[in-house]
Write an enzyme that holds these catalytic residues in place. Structure first.
Site, PDB file in Angstrom:
ATOM      1  N   GLY A   4       0.910  -1.082   0.053  1.00 15.51           N
ATOM      2  CA  GLY A   4      -0.244  -0.033  -0.171  1.00 15.51           C
ATOM      3  C   GLY A   4       0.751   1.107   0.188  1.00 15.51           C
ATOM      4  N   ASP A   5       0.145   2.394  -0.197  1.00 13.01           N
ATOM      5  CA  ASP A   5       1.000   3.558  -0.179  1.00 13.01           C
ATOM      6  C   ASP A   5       1.822   3.841  -1.356  1.00 13.01           C
ATOM      7  OD1 ASP A   5      -0.303   4.614   2.233  1.00 13.01           O
ATOM      8  OD2 ASP A   5       1.202   3.587   3.352  1.00 13.01           O
ATOM      9  N   GLY A  22       0.946   5.438  -3.885  1.00 13.24           N
ATOM     10  CA  GLY A  22       0.590   6.583  -4.666  1.00 13.24           C
ATOM     11  C   GLY A  22      -0.528   6.126  -5.780  1.00 13.24           C
ATOM     12  N   LYS A  28      -2.709   9.039  -6.698  1.00 11.02           N
ATOM     13  CA  LYS A  28      -2.130  10.374  -7.276  1.00 11.02           C
ATOM     14  C   LYS A  28      -2.084  10.045  -8.933  1.00 11.02           C
ATOM     15  CE  LYS A  28       0.878  12.184  -3.424  1.00 11.02           C
ATOM     16  NZ  LYS A  28       0.251  11.106  -2.390  1.00 11.02           N
ATOM     17  N   GLY A  62      -6.978   5.039   2.349  1.00  7.56           N
ATOM     18  CA  GLY A  62      -7.426   6.520   2.028  1.00  7.56           C
ATOM     19  C   GLY A  62      -6.288   7.104   1.217  1.00  7.56           C
ATOM     20  N   HIS A  63      -6.512   8.429   0.765  1.00  7.38           N
ATOM     21  CA  HIS A  63      -5.659   9.229   0.033  1.00  7.38           C
ATOM     22  C   HIS A  63      -5.847  10.565   0.086  1.00  7.38           C
ATOM     23  CE1 HIS A  63      -8.143   6.667  -2.964  1.00  7.38           C
ATOM     24  NE2 HIS A  63      -8.390   8.279  -3.050  1.00  7.38           N
TER      25      HIS A  63
END
Length: 268
Positions: free
Chosen positions: A23-24, A26, A29, A55-56
């Protein structure tokens, strides 16, 4: 970033953004960046799995409300939702109605678009506030030093409710009679006897009342699970944003330190 990930010259395409680590990476984005290079009417952004535990942050460079740059935290909506007119939350999702309302209203405030609509699959599970998050909190705290680090957003218990056939779907919430919903909540309280039936019914009633205006305006619609095969999507690019990552997936992840949905291409 190479924005040519989507070839707009060769007809409608399906692009999947899939996390390959923990995860994380991007994904949100990248999704947001891709949509900035497409005409708003030419694509649909899809949230395929997971829920509010992933979430982001998305950035609106110029808010219609403030005139300045605004950062929004999305949990229910995919990252590409800011520019999109067509957003689909599939039957693989777990939906927190209060969060969905909040995020929908934030987009309309800072980036209004009369054509924008959030389509929610009728089979998507309702993540009821004060129910599944409470269950997850109790389970997590009972593990003591062996806690898995859950976000306690209730996603796992909501998926478990689907397997136990006690969960409410989005379609059921808006089609069943009050007596039928009462029966469903009774079943839920049988499985989790520390829950309070009247509190759950009150929360559901409040959530339904709060979302009615968005349903009546057409900003949110409950649709069939085969939405991506309908005329609304015909001729559009499909941008699918996966949640979390395969390292955290239900089947390919490192059990028990994993999430509760299938984060792989198979899950998409």
């Amino acid at each position: 970033m190479n924005t040519q990930i989507l070839d707009t010259t060769s007809g409608p395409q399906v692009v999947v953004l899939l996390g390959l680590q923990w995860g994380d990476e991007g994904k949100g984005k990248v999704s947001d960046s891709i949509t900035k290079h497409l005409a708003k009417e030419s694509y649909v952004v899809v949230g395929a799995n997971g829920g509010g535990n992933a979430g982001h942050t998305v950035v609106i460079d110029k808010s219609d409300a403030t005139g300045g740059k605004v950062k929004l935290a999305f949990h229910e909506l995919p990252g590409g939702a800011v520019e999109a007119e067509c957003i689909f939350l599939s039957q693989g999702r777990v939906i927190n109605l209060q969060n969905l309302i909040k995020e929908s209203e934030e987009i309309e405030l800072h980036k209004p678009n009369t054509k924008r609509c959030i389509y929610v699959a009728s089979r998507a599970i309702v993540n009821i506030d004060g129910v599944y998050n409470k269950v997850e909190d109790i389970i997590e705290e009972s593990k003591g030093v062996n806690k898995v680090g859950s976000t306690k957003q209730g996603i796992g218990p909501a998926y478990a409710g689907e397997a136990l056939r006690t969960a409410l779907t989005m379609g059921q919430l808006f089609s069943l009679s009050n007596d039928q919903i009462d029966q469903k909540v009774s079943e839920l309280c049988t499985v989790f006897p520390y829950l309070k039936k009247e509190e759950i019914l009150q929360g559901l009633s409040s959530a339904k009342a709060n979302i009615q205006a968005l349903l009546q305006s057409g900003k949110i619609q409950i649709v069939s699970d085969d939405f991506l095969t309908t005329d609304v999507v015909k001729g559009k690019h499909i941008l699918i944003e996966g949640a979390q990552s395969v390292g955290l997936g239900k089947f390919g992840g490192s059990y028990p330190n994993n999430t509760s949905s299938d984060c792989s291409l198979h899950g998409i």
